[in-house]
Design a protein around this motif. Structure first.
Motif, PDB file in Angstrom:
ATOM      1  N   THR A 124       0.844  -1.194   0.000  1.00 52.50           N
ATOM      2  CA  THR A 124       0.000   0.000   0.000  1.00 52.50           C
ATOM      3  C   THR A 124       0.876   1.239   0.000  1.00 52.50           C
ATOM      4  O   THR A 124       2.068   1.193   0.306  1.00 52.50           O
ATOM      5  N   THR A 172      -1.897   2.221  -3.865  1.00 54.64           N
ATOM      6  CA  THR A 172      -3.327   2.164  -3.545  1.00 54.64           C
ATOM      7  C   THR A 172      -3.995   3.539  -3.513  1.00 54.64           C
ATOM      8  O   THR A 172      -5.159   3.649  -3.145  1.00 54.64           O
ATOM      9  N   GLY A 193      -3.578  -4.748   6.691  1.00 54.49           N
ATOM     10  CA  GLY A 193      -3.588  -5.537   5.465  1.00 54.49           C
ATOM     11  C   GLY A 193      -3.605  -7.028   5.727  1.00 54.49           C
ATOM     12  O   GLY A 193      -2.821  -7.782   5.136  1.00 54.49           O
ATOM     13  N   CYS A 230      -7.700  -3.966   5.776  1.00 51.88           N
ATOM     14  CA  CYS A 230      -6.864  -2.934   6.379  1.00 51.88           C
ATOM     15  C   CYS A 230      -7.599  -2.224   7.504  1.00 51.88           C
ATOM     16  O   CYS A 230      -8.828  -2.277   7.603  1.00 51.88           O
ATOM     17  N   THR A 242      -7.810   4.017   7.644  1.00 52.03           N
ATOM     18  CA  THR A 242      -7.465   4.361   6.264  1.00 52.03           C
ATOM     19  C   THR A 242      -7.861   5.809   5.986  1.00 52.03           C
ATOM     20  O   THR A 242      -8.949   6.243   6.380  1.00 52.03           O
ATOM     21  N   LEU A 302      -8.756  -4.235   0.249  1.00 57.10           N
ATOM     22  CA  LEU A 302      -8.006  -4.051  -0.988  1.00 57.10           C
ATOM     23  C   LEU A 302      -7.720  -5.433  -1.574  1.00 57.10           C
ATOM     24  O   LEU A 302      -7.399  -6.368  -0.835  1.00 57.10           O
ATOM     25  N   CYS A 355     -10.484  -3.137  -5.227  1.00 51.41           N
ATOM     26  CA  CYS A 355     -10.885  -2.882  -3.850  1.00 51.41           C
ATOM     27  C   CYS A 355     -12.361  -3.184  -3.694  1.00 51.41           C
ATOM     28  O   CYS A 355     -13.111  -3.230  -4.679  1.00 51.41           O
ATOM     29  N   ARG A 396       2.094   2.388   6.085  1.00 48.28           N
ATOM     30  CA  ARG A 396       1.876   1.507   4.943  1.00 48.28           C
ATOM     31  C   ARG A 396       1.859   0.046   5.383  1.00 48.28           C
ATOM     32  O   ARG A 396       2.197  -0.287   6.522  1.00 48.28           O
TER      33      ARG A 396
END
Length: 365
Positions: free
Chosen positions: A57, A62, A73, A87, A90, A107, A122, A354
């Protein structure tokens, strides 16, 4: 978004999520009941080697799905063969704390091979949407602790409330590869002194799922509890049977007691793998990611070697399996003991937040 404290400054999570990260959970003495229990983690065995495979990511990976800044994730192979990364907190915009706060989101990589994971879709079509209702009123959020598949059904466990102050955890199912989710049940945040807040599930071939759980608060020492539940009763809290030590013996149905040394836990990931079982977790003191491999869900984890998978470092000195501000450590489906892939999160400033993929070598049973 809940990484360990890094060596350098970073934004206050309390400010970013508009809520205090304190907590009033306390242990209830469960950890002291098992033979060999200790509040101090053992020194791990020989350190494995490893290397970063890729960023999963980030703005380049993303951003086009409205999810440039995300973490956790948790990877799960869907019934249709794709890989879904579930995830946590966000954001869109210029960094952590930006607009359009969602949690959790999904995702997708259409290729589920650990050697070829790339987010190319996604849940939500062109823009990642929240998988379940969560308005973040008063700073609450919905943090996923596990996602797994049984047959044609996917299950997701969430921890709800202000971060590290879990009001309850709840459980959801999807019958369309994670596109939509239906509520099943919930557990109170104070069950077993809070040690049933963060759950992770190993899907066995004997008709059961085996469930490990801890407190979800990295500042609190917690035991690691084990339950089992039949796969056809996952949404029934009364069907979860504890494993515990009482009357001089371990048995199913005894009050739950810790199955390893009590400690400060971060994320945990429990999987059936390679004909046995694997446990990966973020260890808080000392800070590193670790793994154990054992033949049975009821194996003695007090004596099973703990092997280091990821070690901490500072920004600018990363390399091999050394990561600045690491957390997570979720096992990628398709991994083996000799070829272990982990989804590792990182957060040390507003633009370094990330999910990354690491490949770990040199681990042993």
């Amino acid at each position: 978004m809940h990484g360990p404290t890094p060596s350098g400054p970073r934004p206050s999570r309390r400010a970013l999520l508009r809520g205090a990260a304190g907590g009033g959970l306390a242990l209830t003495g469960l950890a002291a009941a098992a033979p060999g229990a200790s509040a101090t983690a053992r020194a791990p065995g020989a350190r494995a080697t490893g290397a970063k495979v890729r960023d999963l990511t980030g703005p380049a990976q993303t951003g086009r799905f409205g999810a440039p800044w995300t973490d956790l994730g948790i990877p799960v192979r869907c019934p249709d063969g794709s890989m879904l990364l579930v995830c946590g907190d966000t954001f869109d915009g210029g960094g952590v704390g930006g607009p359009d706060w969602r949690s959790p989101v999904g995702l997708r990589s259409s290729n589920a091979d650990p050697a070829a994971l790339t987010v190319d879709g996604c849940v939500g079509g062109g823009r990642a949407v929240g998988l379940v209702p969560e308005g973040h009123e008063g700073g609450t959020t919905a943090i996923p602790s596990d996602v797994f598949t049984v047959g044609s059904t996917m299950y997701m466990h969430l921890m709800r409330g202000v971060i590290y102050r879990t009001h309850h955890s709840d459980f959801w199912r999807s019958d369309d590869n994670g596109e939509t989710w239906q509520y099943l049940c919930q557990w109170p945040g104070d069950q077993y002194g809070g040690q049933f807040q963060q759950k992770t599930y190993a899907v066995a071939d004997d008709g059961y799922c085996y469930v490990l759980s801890t407190v979800f608060n990295r500042d609190i020492t917690s035991g690691l509890l084990l339950h089992r539940v039949r796969q056809d009763a996952l949404g029934n809290p009364a069907a979860y049977e504890p494993w515990g030590y009482a009357g001089g013996a371990w048995a199913w149905g005894n009050p739950p007691t810790t199955v390893t040394a009590a400690r400060r836990w971060g994320e945990i990931c429990f999987r059936a793998m390679d004909g046995g079982y694997a446990l990966s977790w973020l260890n808080m003191a000392p800070l590193d990611l670790r793994a154990q491999f054992f033949p049975l869900p009821t194996s003695n984890l007090f004596t099973t070697p703990e092997q280091t998978t990821i070690v901490p470092t500072v920004p600018g000195r990363e390399g091999g399996n050394a990561v600045a501000s690491p957390y997570g450590g979720f096992i990628v489906p398709g991994s083996t003991v000799g070829d272990l892939h982990l989804a590792v999160s990182q957060w040390y400033d507003a633009q370094n937040y990330r999910v990354m993929q690491y490949r770990i070598n040199g681990l042993t049973r």
